[in-house]
Design an enzyme around this catalytic site. Structure first.
Site, PDB file in Angstrom:
ATOM      1  N   LYS A  45       0.822  -1.215   0.000  1.00 59.62           N
ATOM      2  CA  LYS A  45       0.000   0.000   0.000  1.00 59.62           C
ATOM      3  C   LYS A  45       0.856   1.265   0.000  1.00 59.62           C
ATOM      4  O   LYS A  45       0.477   2.265  -0.622  1.00 59.62           O
ATOM      5  CB  LYS A  45      -0.952   0.014   1.195  1.00 59.62           C
ATOM      6  CG  LYS A  45      -0.326   0.233   2.554  1.00 59.62           C
ATOM      7  CD  LYS A  45      -1.388   0.282   3.630  1.00 59.62           C
ATOM      8  CE  LYS A  45      -0.788   0.504   5.004  1.00 59.62           C
ATOM      9  NZ  LYS A  45      -0.156   1.815   5.158  1.00 59.62           N
ATOM     10  N   THR A  46       1.997   1.258   0.677  1.00 57.71           N
ATOM     11  CA  THR A  46       2.854   2.440   0.677  1.00 57.71           C
ATOM     12  C   THR A  46       3.381   2.716  -0.730  1.00 57.71           C
ATOM     13  O   THR A  46       3.459   3.864  -1.177  1.00 57.71           O
ATOM     14  CB  THR A  46       4.025   2.261   1.657  1.00 57.71           C
ATOM     15  OG1 THR A  46       3.506   2.010   2.967  1.00 57.71           O
ATOM     16  CG2 THR A  46       4.887   3.513   1.696  1.00 57.71           C
ATOM     17  N   ASP A 231      -4.130   7.530   4.448  1.00 55.45           N
ATOM     18  CA  ASP A 231      -3.623   6.185   4.732  1.00 55.45           C
ATOM     19  C   ASP A 231      -4.296   5.653   6.005  1.00 55.45           C
ATOM     20  O   ASP A 231      -4.733   6.423   6.862  1.00 55.45           O
ATOM     21  CB  ASP A 231      -2.102   6.249   4.907  1.00 55.45           C
ATOM     22  CG  ASP A 231      -1.469   4.865   4.953  1.00 55.45           C
ATOM     23  OD1 ASP A 231      -2.142   3.874   4.590  1.00 55.45           O
ATOM     24  OD2 ASP A 231      -0.294   4.769   5.355  1.00 55.45           O
ATOM     25  N   GLU A 232      -4.363   4.335   6.137  1.00 54.11           N
ATOM     26  CA  GLU A 232      -4.935   3.681   7.332  1.00 54.11           C
ATOM     27  C   GLU A 232      -6.321   4.246   7.660  1.00 54.11           C
ATOM     28  O   GLU A 232      -6.629   4.565   8.806  1.00 54.11           O
ATOM     29  CB  GLU A 232      -3.990   3.858   8.536  1.00 54.11           C
ATOM     30  CG  GLU A 232      -2.576   3.350   8.317  1.00 54.11           C
ATOM     31  CD  GLU A 232      -2.459   1.825   8.344  1.00 54.11           C
ATOM     32  OE1 GLU A 232      -3.507   1.157   8.429  1.00 54.11           O
ATOM     33  OE2 GLU A 232      -1.323   1.326   8.266  1.00 54.11           O
ATOM     34  N   GLN A 262      -7.762  -4.949   9.530  1.00 56.94           N
ATOM     35  CA  GLN A 262      -6.676  -4.521  10.415  1.00 56.94           C
ATOM     36  C   GLN A 262      -7.079  -3.327  11.288  1.00 56.94           C
ATOM     37  O   GLN A 262      -6.225  -2.584  11.768  1.00 56.94           O
ATOM     38  CB  GLN A 262      -5.436  -4.171   9.592  1.00 56.94           C
ATOM     39  CG  GLN A 262      -4.873  -5.351   8.802  1.00 56.94           C
ATOM     40  CD  GLN A 262      -3.557  -5.015   8.126  1.00 56.94           C
ATOM     41  OE1 GLN A 262      -2.514  -4.890   8.772  1.00 56.94           O
ATOM     42  NE2 GLN A 262      -3.603  -4.872   6.815  1.00 56.94           N
ATOM     43  N   ARG A 613       1.954 -10.727  10.345  1.00 59.65           N
ATOM     44  CA  ARG A 613       3.287 -10.124  10.485  1.00 59.65           C
ATOM     45  C   ARG A 613       4.371 -11.106  10.075  1.00 59.65           C
ATOM     46  O   ARG A 613       5.526 -10.721   9.841  1.00 59.65           O
ATOM     47  CB  ARG A 613       3.562  -9.701  11.937  1.00 59.65           C
ATOM     48  CG  ARG A 613       2.635  -8.667  12.550  1.00 59.65           C
ATOM     49  CD  ARG A 613       2.457  -7.463  11.692  1.00 59.65           C
ATOM     50  NE  ARG A 613       1.258  -7.586  10.875  1.00 59.65           N
ATOM     51  CZ  ARG A 613       0.957  -6.780   9.873  1.00 59.65           C
ATOM     52  NH1 ARG A 613       1.767  -5.821   9.530  1.00 59.65           N
ATOM     53  NH2 ARG A 613      -0.163  -6.954   9.191  1.00 59.65           N
TER      54      ARG A 613
END
Length: 735
Positions: A45-46, A231-232, A262, A613
């Site tokens: 996503k970044t 973002d997020e 998330q 993770r």
């Protein structure tokens, strides 16, 4: 594919799209209008965000100063800016990029005067806010013992997150506590205004008010920001949600990136409905799903999916990867938290010895901070380096150091450092002047502070109330010293906690009292291991062991080490090897979520975050018996483990096909994972014994069982029914 259109002056033509997968390319090159990007864990996503910013600038759709990119951490903002500059070979300082609070503060500094805000305002942090609330409570004559300041701080923060000012909050108040909070809120706001200060929540609240009430200011920023990216987005609260809507409502060029699976910060005000309702807010929105994962093996992704798919309120998506299946997930049961910690250390060292990983590639995740105690103890004892993320080491936490200082002073009254630490903890109404007079008297007569206490009535300049407080402190330490010479160490700690009212003190001094009290009880549980030693010797042995464990300065300098971190802190990180501990009902999922469907959904999302993770190996541990929050508990495996298909789970040797692997631990993982100190356990109770519990009253012993480390009782109490207790920890006596 090379972009041929003109770039801003100074920029170099760069092929921005060739290294993107089709879904990423679709998100980057989406035209004007609302855009919802569901970006699963490890899907890049970044990369999508930074490439979209660069693409908009390179295509001439926007100048750098016409782009607003909002992140949730300063680190993420710096990383994104650096990537954009690298992509364009052009400075991106003109791009408004930062956290919600940073962007809001920037707007208020520039245009807050339109709403009467002095641009020179100071920003109060959490400590400033708590102290301000305490001062206001003093003005209102509200007793901090009866009304914890932390509760008022939380109420005010929640109100501001919901865009409620003091007057709106007062109008909605229904209970006596809410009415008091409204009074504190109003006086607190007046105090902030008098000091030309804003707290963190004010930055968002005041910005939203400014944009809503000052049309010219709103129009200015709507014209300025042709494109808004967030973002997020799943972690936004109401104030952030409204702020974004206002800035993008004219052109509707709003792109949000996030993953509802998330969303794990509900306790901070995050509302997952913001991302799930995006298509309702913007019916014309384009939706792109990033489901190709570049981080984990397919086995890990499938295991995580089978946990999260049970959440009813989620967008339909499933991650995939071309990395291959990889090794299966290891589900292991240990006897208790000591064996759990030993199993982690042993397996991590085994992997390193094989040359598969470095210690720095291994992360250990847990639900609560209190779980780190057993881990730190074992790692220190074995000389395994580690780093603790998200808080101080267990033995360096304030509440743990307070209790240890009392015990050190009990063992050695000449310990002036311990004396100074606890002389006014909990508060004994001793001011700096009184303590200075005590120190001056001690120095003048060649005494230690402790010795000076026995002559407190000779200090003529000391106020009588201060003298009484000092005398009471001396009597407390004397009582503890007498107890240490004749009673078990756990009983000494219970006396200390009871006589000082330490639990109440924690409640009065912060909103994290429950977590801090859990750490105190963890320390108490550790001390119980020394109950087999004669009175007095147990205290000395315990303090010596703790002092050695606390000397970890050399570990900080080592380049490698295991990472210990809570599940809430680990989002955004990744590791080749991940251990998730405490996979037990009541701990994970936490018992607080049992009565709330939304709470249980968030626990599932937390498990999903932890599992994703891991890149290559994932271990899920649960203990049969765990000392947590001061009690020994027999725990059922987490319901999340039952969600895992058998073909994804490592089948330990000796377990027939079709038997859940969680019923037994893999031999290669927990072999020889046993306490390193052999304890002598004696049976003190028999079936039929009558006992009395400090809180539950009288009961009768139904069964007594000796374990490797303790005696466990099944007791039927007259008031609360049947309970399972560990003798070393339970406050019971035989009648």
């Amino acid at each position: 594919m090379t972009i041929e259109t003109a770039a801003p002056s100074g920029a170099v033509h760069v092929d921005l799209l060739s290294k993107l997968n089709p879904e990423q390319r679709a998100a980057v090159t989406a035209g004007d209008g609302p855009l919802l990007i569901f970006a699963g864990a490890g899907t890049g996503k970044t990369r999508v965000l930074t490439h979209r910013i660069a693409w908009l600038i390179q295509q001439g759709r926007a100048q750098p100063g016409e782009v607003l990119a909002v992140t949730f951490t300063n680190k993420a903002a710096r990383e994104m800016r650096g990537r954009v500059e690298q992509l364009l070979n052009l400075s991106a300082t003109a791009v408004w990029m930062g956290t919600f609070h940073a962007i809001a503060a920037r707007i208020l500094r520039r245009d807050g005067s339109a709403a009467g805000i002095d641009r020179r305002f100071v920003i109060y942090d959490e400590g400033d806010r708590l102290n301000s609330v305490k001062r206001v409570m003093g003005e209102l004559r509200l007793d901090e013992k009866r009304y914890p300041p932390g509760a008022f701080v939380q109420a005010i923060s929640h109100a501001k997150d919901e865009l409620q000012g003091a007057s709106e909050f007062a109008q909605a108040a229904g209970t006596h506590m809410e009415e008091l909070a409204a009074q504190v809120y109003a006086r607190y706001e007046a105090f902030l205004q008098g000091n030309n200060a804003l707290d963190f929540d004010d930055l968002l609240l005041r910005t939203v008010r400014l944009l809503r009430e000052q049309g010219e200011v709103l129009e200015k920023y709507q014209r300025r920001f042709k494109y808004v990216m967030v973002d997020e987005y799943q972690d936004t609260n109401r104030a952030q949600y409204v702020m974004v809507q206002l800035l993008a409502q004219s052109h509707r060029n709003l792109a949000v990136v996030g993953d509802d699976d998330q969303s794990i910060y509900q306790f901070r005000g995050a509302d997952v409905r913001n991302i799930l309702s995006f298509e309702r807010d913007y019916p014309e929105a384009r939706v792109v799903k990033l489901e190709r994962n570049y981080r984990s093996t397919q086995t890990i992704l499938d295991a995580a999916y089978h946990v999260i798919r049970h959440n009813p309120n989620r967008a339909d998506k499933r991650l995939w990867t071309d990395r291959g299946a990889g090794v299966r997930v290891v589900v292991a049961q240990t006897y208790d938290e000591q064996e759990e910690a030993l199993a982690v250390a042993q397996e991590a060292l085994r992997l390193v010895a094989q040359g598969d990983v470095r210690l720095a590639d291994v992360a250990v995740l847990y639900r609560t901070n209190a779980q780190s105690r057993a881990l730190e103890e074992v790692l220190l004892r074995r000389g395994v380096p580690y780093r603790l993320i998200g808080g101080p080491r267990f033995y360096e936490r304030r509440e743990v150091r307070d209790v240890l200082a009392y015990l050190r002073l009990t063992a050695n009254p000449r310990d002036s450092l311990s004396f100074s630490r606890v002389i006014n903890v909990p508060r004994r109404k001793l001011g700096e002047k009184s303590l200075a007079q005590l120190g001056f008297f001690a120095d003048a007569h060649g005494l230690t502070p402790w010795e000076a206490l026995s002559r407190v009535w000779e200090m003529t300049e000391l106020a009588s109330s201060a003298a009484r407080s000092l005398e009471a402190f001396r009597q407390l330490i004397e009582e503890l010293r007498q107890a240490a010479s004749s009673r078990r160490l756990v009983e000494v700690i219970d006396l200390l906690l009871g006589r000082t009212g330490y639990e109440r003190y924690l409640t009065e001094t912060g909103s994290d009292a429950q977590e801090r009290w859990a750490n105190v009880l963890e320390l108490r549980g550790l001390a119980s291991e020394y109950d087999g030693l004669p009175p007095g010797e147990g205290l000395q042995a315990f303090l010596e062991e703790v002092s050695l464990m606390s000397d970890v300065d050399t570990l900080e300098e080592r380049p490698q080490g295991l990472t210990l971190i809570t599940l809430h802190m680990v989002k955004g990180l990744e590791f080749p090897v991940v251990f998730m501990l405490g996979m037990e009902e009541g701990l994970f999922p936490h018992s607080r979520s049992f009565d709330s469907p939304t709470g249980l959904e968030e626990e599932r999302r937390l498990a999903y975050v932890g599992m994703t993770r891991a890149r290559d190996r994932l271990y899920l541990f649960h203990a049969f018996r765990r000392h947590l929050w001061g009690n020994a508990q027999l725990n059922l495996p987490s319901r999340f483990l039952a969600d895992l298909p058998p073909d994804l789970v490592d089948a330990p040797a000796g377990i027939p096909a079709g038997v859940p692997a969680s019923d037994q631990a893999p031999a290669q993982v927990i072999e020889a994972a046993r306490p390193s100190i052999a304890l002598k356990v004696t049976q003190r109770y028999r079936q039929g014994d009558n006992v009395e519990h400090r809180s539950w009253g009288r009961g009768r012993v139904l069964k007594s069982t000796l374990t490797r480390t303790d005696e466990e009782l099944i007791v039927k109490f007259d008031t609360v029914g049947v309970k399972i207790l560990a003798v070393s920890l339970a406050p019971i006596v035989k009648l």
